[in-house]
Design a protein around this motif. Structure first.
Motif, PDB file in Angstrom:
ATOM      1  N   ALA A 222      26.220  75.324  -3.437  1.00  0.00           N
ATOM      2  CA  ALA A 222      27.201  76.040  -4.257  1.00  0.00           C
ATOM      3  C   ALA A 222      26.930  77.542  -4.171  1.00  0.00           C
ATOM      4  O   ALA A 222      27.827  78.363  -4.385  1.00  0.00           O
ATOM      5  N   THR A 223      25.684  77.888  -3.847  1.00  0.00           N
ATOM      6  CA  THR A 223      25.314  79.281  -3.555  1.00  0.00           C
ATOM      7  C   THR A 223      24.710  79.320  -2.151  1.00  0.00           C
ATOM      8  O   THR A 223      24.162  78.313  -1.674  1.00  0.00           O
TER       9      THR A 223
ATOM     10  N   ALA B   5      28.636  61.932   4.679  1.00  0.00           N
ATOM     11  CA  ALA B   5      27.968  60.977   3.794  1.00  0.00           C
ATOM     12  C   ALA B   5      26.527  61.400   3.519  1.00  0.00           C
ATOM     13  O   ALA B   5      26.052  61.336   2.373  1.00  0.00           O
ATOM     14  N   ALA B   6      25.823  61.832   4.554  1.00  0.00           N
ATOM     15  CA  ALA B   6      24.432  62.254   4.374  1.00  0.00           C
ATOM     16  C   ALA B   6      24.346  63.448   3.429  1.00  0.00           C
ATOM     17  O   ALA B   6      23.469  63.505   2.555  1.00  0.00           O
ATOM     18  N   ALA B   7      25.262  64.397   3.586  1.00  0.00           N
ATOM     19  CA  ALA B   7      25.250  65.574   2.715  1.00  0.00           C
ATOM     20  C   ALA B   7      25.494  65.187   1.261  1.00  0.00           C
ATOM     21  O   ALA B   7      24.846  65.710   0.349  1.00  0.00           O
ATOM     22  N   LEU B   8      26.408  64.254   1.033  1.00  0.00           N
ATOM     23  CA  LEU B   8      26.662  63.787  -0.325  1.00  0.00           C
ATOM     24  C   LEU B   8      25.453  63.063  -0.901  1.00  0.00           C
ATOM     25  O   LEU B   8      25.041  63.299  -2.046  1.00  0.00           O
ATOM     26  N   GLU B   9      24.891  62.178  -0.112  1.00  0.00           N
ATOM     27  CA  GLU B   9      23.801  61.343  -0.619  1.00  0.00           C
ATOM     28  C   GLU B   9      22.514  62.134  -0.818  1.00  0.00           C
ATOM     29  O   GLU B   9      21.694  61.793  -1.678  1.00  0.00           O
ATOM     30  N   LEU B  10      22.320  63.214  -0.050  1.00  0.00           N
ATOM     31  CA  LEU B  10      21.112  64.028  -0.169  1.00  0.00           C
ATOM     32  C   LEU B  10      21.247  65.140  -1.211  1.00  0.00           C
ATOM     33  O   LEU B  10      20.281  65.846  -1.490  1.00  0.00           O
ATOM     34  N   GLY B  11      22.443  65.314  -1.773  1.00  0.00           N
ATOM     35  CA  GLY B  11      22.641  66.354  -2.777  1.00  0.00           C
ATOM     36  C   GLY B  11      22.740  67.752  -2.202  1.00  0.00           C
ATOM     37  O   GLY B  11      22.493  68.749  -2.900  1.00  0.00           O
ATOM     38  N   ILE B  12      23.127  67.855  -0.933  1.00  0.00           N
ATOM     39  CA  ILE B  12      23.167  69.148  -0.259  1.00  0.00           C
ATOM     40  C   ILE B  12      24.225  70.063  -0.860  1.00  0.00           C
ATOM     41  O   ILE B  12      24.000  71.270  -1.025  1.00  0.00           O
ATOM     42  N   PHE B  13      25.372  69.517  -1.225  1.00  0.00           N
ATOM     43  CA  PHE B  13      26.471  70.374  -1.678  1.00  0.00           C
ATOM     44  C   PHE B  13      26.168  71.030  -3.027  1.00  0.00           C
ATOM     45  O   PHE B  13      26.620  72.148  -3.289  1.00  0.00           O
TER      46      PHE B  13
ATOM     47  N   THR C  75      35.198  71.795  -0.615  1.00  0.00           N
ATOM     48  CA  THR C  75      33.942  71.083  -0.853  1.00  0.00           C
ATOM     49  C   THR C  75      33.461  71.299  -2.278  1.00  0.00           C
ATOM     50  O   THR C  75      33.032  70.352  -2.958  1.00  0.00           O
ATOM     51  N   LEU C  76      33.536  72.530  -2.745  1.00  0.00           N
ATOM     52  CA  LEU C  76      33.145  72.820  -4.127  1.00  0.00           C
ATOM     53  C   LEU C  76      33.985  72.025  -5.119  1.00  0.00           C
ATOM     54  O   LEU C  76      33.477  71.511  -6.120  1.00  0.00           O
ATOM     55  N   GLN C  77      35.268  71.917  -4.833  1.00  0.00           N
ATOM     56  CA  GLN C  77      36.175  71.273  -5.780  1.00  0.00           C
ATOM     57  C   GLN C  77      35.996  69.759  -5.828  1.00  0.00           C
ATOM     58  O   GLN C  77      36.003  69.166  -6.909  1.00  0.00           O
ATOM     59  N   TYR C  78      35.813  69.143  -4.646  1.00  0.00           N
ATOM     60  CA  TYR C  78      35.866  67.682  -4.600  1.00  0.00           C
ATOM     61  C   TYR C  78      34.532  66.998  -4.306  1.00  0.00           C
ATOM     62  O   TYR C  78      34.390  65.798  -4.550  1.00  0.00           O
ATOM     63  N   PHE C  79      33.540  67.718  -3.795  1.00  0.00           N
ATOM     64  CA  PHE C  79      32.303  67.076  -3.381  1.00  0.00           C
ATOM     65  C   PHE C  79      31.062  67.592  -4.101  1.00  0.00           C
ATOM     66  O   PHE C  79      29.947  67.235  -3.729  1.00  0.00           O
ATOM     67  N   CYS C  80      31.233  68.430  -5.124  1.00  0.00           N
ATOM     68  CA  CYS C  80      30.116  68.857  -5.970  1.00  0.00           C
ATOM     69  C   CYS C  80      30.228  68.146  -7.317  1.00  0.00           C
ATOM     70  O   CYS C  80      31.278  68.202  -7.964  1.00  0.00           O
ATOM     71  N   ARG C  81      29.168  67.521  -7.731  1.00  0.00           N
ATOM     72  CA  ARG C  81      29.213  66.677  -8.939  1.00  0.00           C
ATOM     73  C   ARG C  81      29.523  67.467 -10.200  1.00  0.00           C
ATOM     74  O   ARG C  81      29.989  66.897 -11.182  1.00  0.00           O
ATOM     75  N   SER C  82      29.286  68.739 -10.188  1.00  0.00           N
ATOM     76  CA  SER C  82      29.577  69.531 -11.376  1.00  0.00           C
ATOM     77  C   SER C  82      31.062  69.788 -11.568  1.00  0.00           C
ATOM     78  O   SER C  82      31.489  70.217 -12.643  1.00  0.00           O
ATOM     79  N   SER C  83      31.873  69.502 -10.538  1.00  0.00           N
ATOM     80  CA  SER C  83      33.308  69.743 -10.615  1.00  0.00           C
ATOM     81  C   SER C  83      34.004  68.603 -11.354  1.00  0.00           C
ATOM     82  O   SER C  83      33.678  67.421 -11.163  1.00  0.00           O
ATOM     83  N   ALA C  84      35.001  68.940 -12.169  1.00  0.00           N
ATOM     84  CA  ALA C  84      35.788  67.916 -12.867  1.00  0.00           C
ATOM     85  C   ALA C  84      36.585  67.064 -11.895  1.00  0.00           C
ATOM     86  O   ALA C  84      36.986  65.945 -12.228  1.00  0.00           O
TER      87      ALA C  84
ATOM     88  N   ALA D 108      21.248  82.616   9.642  1.00  0.00           N
ATOM     89  CA  ALA D 108      22.540  82.262   9.062  1.00  0.00           C
ATOM     90  C   ALA D 108      22.342  81.539   7.741  1.00  0.00           C
ATOM     91  O   ALA D 108      21.448  80.712   7.586  1.00  0.00           O
ATOM     92  N   SER D 109      23.193  81.850   6.801  1.00  0.00           N
ATOM     93  CA  SER D 109      23.210  81.123   5.531  1.00  0.00           C
ATOM     94  C   SER D 109      24.498  80.309   5.458  1.00  0.00           C
ATOM     95  O   SER D 109      25.497  80.633   6.100  1.00  0.00           O
ATOM     96  N   TYR D 110      24.451  79.237   4.674  1.00  0.00           N
ATOM     97  CA  TYR D 110      25.598  78.346   4.528  1.00  0.00           C
ATOM     98  C   TYR D 110      25.915  78.175   3.043  1.00  0.00           C
ATOM     99  O   TYR D 110      25.012  78.185   2.195  1.00  0.00           O
ATOM    100  N   ARG D 111      27.195  77.988   2.773  1.00  0.00           N
ATOM    101  CA  ARG D 111      27.607  77.655   1.415  1.00  0.00           C
ATOM    102  C   ARG D 111      28.829  76.745   1.497  1.00  0.00           C
ATOM    103  O   ARG D 111      29.508  76.660   2.538  1.00  0.00           O
TER     104      ARG D 111
END
Length: 347
Positions: free
Chosen positions: A38-39, A26-34, A91-100, A83-86
């Protein structure tokens, strides 16, 4: 002594920690982390981009990585220890607002609604009384739900599942024309839109509360299907739903009607001879393992007095309503809990 076997208490410890994982998502969604992930980003880069606390951001990202929400690598320009994270593919498909197929608002709604109920559970069991719903069931609130969480779930999940079910229906699968559909309780209308896009000869109607079908009408117009799909506002329990349909699609609607047998008889009367009702509804299974996938989602509804049938009861109600032949199977590709799919023929 075995050091690999799981203690009998482990499932209950897992229950205790599950809210931490839910709140992390929930925090990741609300903070716009995803959207940022995406990169690939290191925690420090992410924290700088979103003005977050860098050390705590790093801890959250590692937890999300352990949940397989994120993938972890090494930032090429930051050294072997940074470490980097993506986002993972799901997550890209269902939890990023740019996804249909974005479904984040729908997931947050489910989380908050279930938690709202959970805080009432002890007093309700001890004292009885009425459940305070998360949102009052008004036409305006149903329209808002159709616009947001129901719309997201239909686009991300239900449309594809409905198309899969319809491949079992001979008139639809064979491309028979003309074919007239009623999407009963269709909300934002995305299922009817998907079926019309897949079947050029299909025409139909989306029935729901008047405020809700206004959302469906806008979606239908946007899909350029207004000549083939119409809307009808009303109350299934008391209003006319039309007639002469070849197919009726009814998904998770019967929980909300005051008289399920009467609603099924109305559907039977609205179908042409040889017509087909497709009813998709969660039921309570007989085994604890299977029931556990349904009961937590539907306990709030049951305490509100809504009907959730036991496995096999809905099929019997359908037969009692006058349908000649009923096929039934379980599907797990619908939102939330597994459902029973009933395909009922008038002859």
């Amino acid at each position: 002594m075995s050091f690999t076997s799981q203690h009998a208490l482990q499932p209950y410890w897992d229950l205790a920690v599950a809210p931490i994982q839910a709140d992390a998502l929930a925090a990741a969604l609300e903070l716009g982390i995803f959207e940022v992930l995406a990169t690939p980003h290191t925690p420090a880069q992410l924290a700088e981009t979103l003005s977050l606390h860098a050390p705590h951001t790093a801890l959250l990202l590692e937890l999300l990585w352990s949940m397989q929400v994120l993938e972890r690598g090494v930032a090429p320009s930051a050294g072997d220890t940074a470490a980097s994270y993506r986002c993972a593919a799901t997550t890209l498909q269902y939890f990023c607002r740019s996804s249909a197929a974005f479904c984040g608002d729908a997931w947050l709604y489910r989380l908050h609604a279930l938690r709202h109920f959970a805080t009432q559970l002890g007093p309700l069991v001890r004292d009885g009384g009425k459940v305070a719903p998360y949102r009052t069931a008004t036409g305006v609130n149903w329209a808002a739900a159709a616009q947001q969480q129901i719309g997201q779930e239909q686009r991300a999940v239900t449309m594809r599942a409905a198309l899969s079910v319809m491949q079992r229906i001979a008139p639809f699968a064979a491309g028979a024309t003309p074919l007239r559909l009623l999407d009963l309780g269709g909300g934002p209308g995305w299922v009817a839109i998907a079926l019309a896009q897949a079947h050029a000869g299909l025409r139909g109607c989306v029935f729901d509360w008047p405020e809700t079908v206004a959302v469906a009408a806008a979606n239908i117009a946007h899909a350029q299907l207004s000549e083939r799909l119409e809307t009808l506002g009303g109350d299934l329990a008391s209003d006319d739903i039309g007639g002469g349909y070849d197919l009726i699609w009814c998904s998770s609607v019967l929980h909300f009607v005051p008289d399920m047998p009467a609603a099924l008889r109305k559907m039977r009367a609205a179908l042409k001879p040889g017509g087909v009702l497709v009813c998709v509804q969660a039921e309570i299974a007989a085994t604890p393992e299977a029931a556990a996938r349904v009961l937590p989602y539907y306990l709030p509804m049951r305490m509100l007095g809504r009907a959730v049938t036991r496995q096999g009861e809905l099929a019997q109600h359908v037969r009692d309503a006058g349908f000649a032949r009923v096929e039934q199977y379980q599907a797990s590709d619908f939102p939330m809990a597994p459902v029973q799919v009933l395909i009922a023929h008038t002859a």
